[in-house]
Scaffold this active site. Structure first.
Site, mmCIF file in Angstrom:
data_model
loop_
_atom_site.group_PDB
_atom_site.id
_atom_site.type_symbol
_atom_site.label_atom_id
_atom_site.label_comp_id
_atom_site.label_asym_id
_atom_site.label_seq_id
_atom_site.Cartn_x
_atom_site.Cartn_y
_atom_site.Cartn_z
ATOM 1 N N LYS A 105 0.697 -1.414 -0.024
ATOM 2 C CA LYS A 105 0.083 0.021 -0.001
ATOM 3 C C LYS A 105 0.846 1.103 -0.040
ATOM 4 O O LYS A 105 0.561 2.387 0.621
ATOM 5 C CB LYS A 105 -0.973 -0.046 1.248
ATOM 6 N N ARG A 106 1.616 1.231 -0.832
ATOM 7 C CA ARG A 106 2.553 2.510 -0.843
ATOM 8 C C ARG A 106 2.062 3.620 -1.853
ATOM 9 O O ARG A 106 1.089 3.295 -2.651
ATOM 10 C CB ARG A 106 4.058 2.204 -1.620
#
Length: 308
Positions: A105-106
């Site tokens: 989830k960057r």
């Protein structure tokens, strides 16, 4: 890599992904005791326990499933030893022929986004040599910062034939605080879905794009709309089982060919031995409990797809 994922799904007949999200309290006492006996009650001991727990689950389920999804926060909380366990898990799963979706989830911009992409999907240059630090096949990405945050990942995906799952409509209860807001009369998640479809057109596999989407199982009607908006995007569907999603809720996420979606279950599988339904296996045989939970999940989703 989307071609490999589709191939694995066709081969197993199981459009599911096992979320390897180990908390220490999920790990049976005998695994923890053995790890602590060797490394002490240390971060290293925790990392070893996580690794041994993951290995057993993978060994007991890898012939049934196409992919796994380790959630990096569950490893990062134990510092460098946790990240070492993450790296070992990714490598082992790939050796077993599984596609690995790095749930990271960057979401950032410029050189920072490029560095995340290189570290998880690409390679880094060290002097005259290049290395692949984590080497997942896919990564989850937050699109909140717009194309500046996504394009560096897409560039690496094109170079390495890797893929993305971009957050579109997440399964958590408060997701609507932002994702459901109306913009020009339409919910934001629809506009993000359109953007995912556009990004995906630039890197197509044989049948589906390398750029997929995350859409929660807890919002089946929204999934129905988004399936039409993103016909060539594979949809990663979290929220099955522990968060309330069932096979009958998921049919709209799939295309008519029975493809186009892959459903995630994490604690419902890896901690199955703690559920009443699988209690007969006990903590000693937690891997067999996980296998039984996978078999039940496959049957549930197959049944729903066959009767839709």
């Amino acid at each position: 890599m989307i071609n490999q994922l589709v191939s694995n799904i066709k081969k197993t007949g199981a459009p599911i992904v096992v979320g390897l999200d180990p908390m220490l309290n999920y790990i049976p006492e005998q695994i923890q005791k053995k790890a602590f006996a060797e490394y002490g009650e240390t971060l290293e001991g925790a990392g070893e326990a996580i690794w041994q727990f993951n290995k057993e689950i993978v060994d007991k389920t890898c012939d049934l499933i196409p992919a796994v999804k380790p959630q990096i926060a569950m490893y990062e909380q134990f510092g460098i030893p946790g990240l070492a366990a993450f790296q070992k898990t990714v490598k082992y799963c790939k050796e077993k022929g599984l596609v690995v979706i790095g749930d990271i989830k960057r979401g950032d911009i410029g050189s920072t986004s490029a560095a995340y992409a290189a570290g998880h999907l690409g390679r880094v240059q060290v002097g005259s040599k290049s290395y692949v630090p984590f080497d997942e096949d896919f990564a989850t990405v937050n699109p909140y910062l717009g194309s500046d945050g996504i394009n560096p990942f897409i560039d690496v995906c094109k170079e390495e034939k890797k893929g993305l799952f971009i957050l579109v409509k997440t399964s958590n209860p408060s997701s609507g605080e932002f994702q459901d807001r109306l913009i020009d009369g339409r919910p934001l998640y629809e506009l993000v879905g359109e953007k995912v479809a556009a990004w995906g057109e630039t890197c197509m596999g044989d049948e589906y794009s390398y750029i997929g989407a995350v859409v929660g199982a807890t919002y089946p009607e929204m999934g129905k709309v988004l399936r039409k908006i993103m016909p060539k995007a594979y949809i990663l569907v979290p929220g099955y089982g522990a968060q309330g999603g069932k096979g009958k809720d998921l049919v709209h996420f799939f295309n008519e060919d029975g493809l186009g979606a892959i459903v995630n279950s994490s604690r419902g599988i890896i901690a199955a031995y703690r559920q009443e339904k699988y209690a007969q296996y006990g903590a000693e045989h937690f891997g067999e409990a996980s296998r039984a939970a996978v078999e039940d999940m496959i049957a549930d989703i197959r049944g729903a797809l066959e009767t839709r």
